[in-house]
Design an enzyme around this catalytic site. Structure first.
Site, PDB file in Angstrom:
ATOM      1  N   HIS A 152       0.863  -1.185   0.086  1.00 38.84           N
ATOM      2  CA  HIS A 152      -0.065  -0.068   0.112  1.00 38.84           C
ATOM      3  C   HIS A 152       0.856   1.372  -0.047  1.00 38.84           C
ATOM      4  O   HIS A 152       0.940   1.962   0.942  1.00 38.84           O
ATOM      5  CB  HIS A 152      -0.935  -0.066   1.318  1.00 38.84           C
ATOM      6  CG  HIS A 152      -2.006   0.764   1.360  1.00 38.84           C
ATOM      7  ND1 HIS A 152      -1.754   2.076   1.243  1.00 38.84           N
ATOM      8  CD2 HIS A 152      -3.279   0.726   1.796  1.00 38.84           C
ATOM      9  CE1 HIS A 152      -2.913   2.809   1.705  1.00 38.84           C
ATOM     10  NE2 HIS A 152      -3.768   1.962   1.668  1.00 38.84           N
ATOM     11  N   GLU A 194      -1.229   1.346  -5.179  1.00 38.08           N
ATOM     12  CA  GLU A 194      -0.799   0.200  -4.298  1.00 38.08           C
ATOM     13  C   GLU A 194      -1.015  -0.887  -5.367  1.00 38.08           C
ATOM     14  O   GLU A 194      -1.860  -1.124  -6.280  1.00 38.08           O
ATOM     15  CB  GLU A 194      -2.104   0.018  -3.405  1.00 38.08           C
ATOM     16  CG  GLU A 194      -2.199   1.195  -2.622  1.00 38.08           C
ATOM     17  CD  GLU A 194      -3.552   1.225  -1.798  1.00 38.08           C
ATOM     18  OE1 GLU A 194      -3.824  -0.158  -1.356  1.00 38.08           O
ATOM     19  OE2 GLU A 194      -4.301   2.309  -1.478  1.00 38.08           O
TER      20      GLU A 194
HETATM   21  C1  BG6 Z   1      -6.895   2.163   0.706  1.00 42.33           C
HETATM   22  C2  BG6 Z   1      -8.569   1.615   0.777  1.00 42.33           C
HETATM   23  O1  BG6 Z   1      -6.249   0.970   0.113  1.00 42.33           O
HETATM   24  O2  BG6 Z   1      -6.762   2.411   1.968  1.00 42.33           O
HETATM   25  C3  BG6 Z   1      -9.320   2.747   1.328  1.00 42.33           C
HETATM   26  O3  BG6 Z   1      -8.745   1.376  -0.748  1.00 42.33           O
HETATM   27  C4  BG6 Z   1      -8.921   2.886   2.644  1.00 42.33           C
HETATM   28  O4  BG6 Z   1     -10.759   2.372   1.196  1.00 42.33           O
HETATM   29  C5  BG6 Z   1      -7.383   3.183   2.700  1.00 42.33           C
HETATM   30  O5  BG6 Z   1      -9.528   4.132   3.244  1.00 42.33           O
HETATM   31  C6  BG6 Z   1      -6.807   3.509   4.274  1.00 42.33           C
HETATM   32  O6  BG6 Z   1      -7.056   2.195   4.857  1.00 42.33           O
HETATM   33  P1  BG6 Z   1      -6.698   2.351   6.324  1.00 42.33           P
HETATM   34  O7  BG6 Z   1      -7.294   1.348   6.942  1.00 42.33           O
HETATM   35  O8  BG6 Z   1      -5.272   2.409   6.566  1.00 42.33           O
HETATM   36  O9  BG6 Z   1      -7.192   3.882   7.086  1.00 42.33           O
END
Ligand code: BG6
Length: 287
Positions: free
Chosen positions: A160, A261
């Protein structure tokens, strides 16, 4: 297992979180053991390529906001839509350093997580071995290898990556023209026409196994995201309201970041036979 750290890699601890700092002529960076989380990377004397929130939690058990969280064994709330913690348990689990080396100024760290290391969710009892290789030099290469135990293994995964940009409103993501995607904001399936540009909250899972290029006009650079064995590219920016709603994200920080990502999620989840291994690779480089 004690790993001897070579020159160019040092150990440090912040708020109880152990991390490895990399400083070689080819790269600077930081990798936390929690989540095997790459929290920073800059090639040579260049600026940071990865974005890290000034408001991030740096506490045991809480995800780090920025860098490259590993999402495993599910993405977001998982395919059932209600799996906890969000993005899977691997990003807050304590991984184990199994190798550290520096060759030709390129630092390599390998970290491992097994089913025995984590309190697995009731709905994810399967055993696994995850091995993550981080290579930091003028490029950042991340390889997540997952091996099934004695049972078949079915999982989602994402590297990510949060990229630092000058101004998201002047960013284009090239390479997704014609790709189908799930728009997570309204649950609809759509097709991309042209480059991705950002004018509001964006949260999309594209079916794409190719390279994307993040053209950061205000920042004056291009970041290439090259990958292997990944069928999805997720593009995310929370924009104004969602940023304000997140306690670990500064109200105005959304202008300076862009997530692109490398993933296998939803219908592209990976299914392994017992003992089988799948390796997903993401490579970042600055053009
Ligand atoms: C992204 C998702 O990969 O990560 C989003 O597609 C999400 O929906 C974002 O809001 C952040 O996620 P988190 O759990 O780190 O707040």
């Amino acid at each position: 297992m004690t790993v001897t750290l070579p020159s160019g890699i040092t150990e440090e601890t912040t708020n109880g979180l152990l991390a490895y700092r990399i400083e070689t002529p080819a790269a600077r960076g930081l990798v936390y053991v929690q989540g095997a989380h790459v929290a920073g990377w800059a090639p040579g004397g260049a600026d940071d390529v990865l974005w890290l929130s000034e408001k991030t939690f740096l506490e045991p058990g809480k995800p780090i906001r920025g860098g490259v969280p590993i999402c495993f064994p599910w993405f977001g709330p998982g395919r059932s839509g209600d799996q906890q913690p969000a993005h899977g348990f691997a990003r807050v689990a304590t991984w184990r350093l199994v190798d550290a080396r520096v060759d030709d100024d390129v630092a390599t760290l390998e970290l491992e997580l097994t089913g025995a290391d984590v309190e697995k969710a009731d709905d994810f009892p399967q055993d696994f071995l995850a091995r993550y290789r981080v290579r930091m030099g003028r490029e950042l290469e991340l390889a997540l290898a997952v091996t099934a135990g004695e049972q078949p293994l079915d999982f989602e995964e994402a590297l990510h990556s949060y990229l630092s940009v000058g101004d998201i409103r002047q960013v284009r993501v090239v390479g997704l023209d014609g790709a189908g995607y799930l728009d997570k904001l309204d649950g609809e399936r759509k097709v991309q026409h042209g480059d991705v540009e950002f004018t509001s909250e964006t949260d999309r899972v594209y079916r794409c196994s190719g390279t994307t290029e993040v053209v950061d006009q205000a920042g004056g650079r291009r970041v290439l995201v090259t990958k292997q064995h990944s069928d999805d590219t997720v593009v995310w920016n929370p924009w104004v309201d969602k940023s304000r709603a997140m306690p670990d994200f500064g109200d105005d920080e959304w202008t300076g970041m862009c997530c692109v990502e490398t993933a296998n999620a939803l219908g592209d989840a990976v299914s392994l036979a017992p003992g089988e291994t799948h390796v997903m690779v993401a490579k970042l480089s600055v053009g």
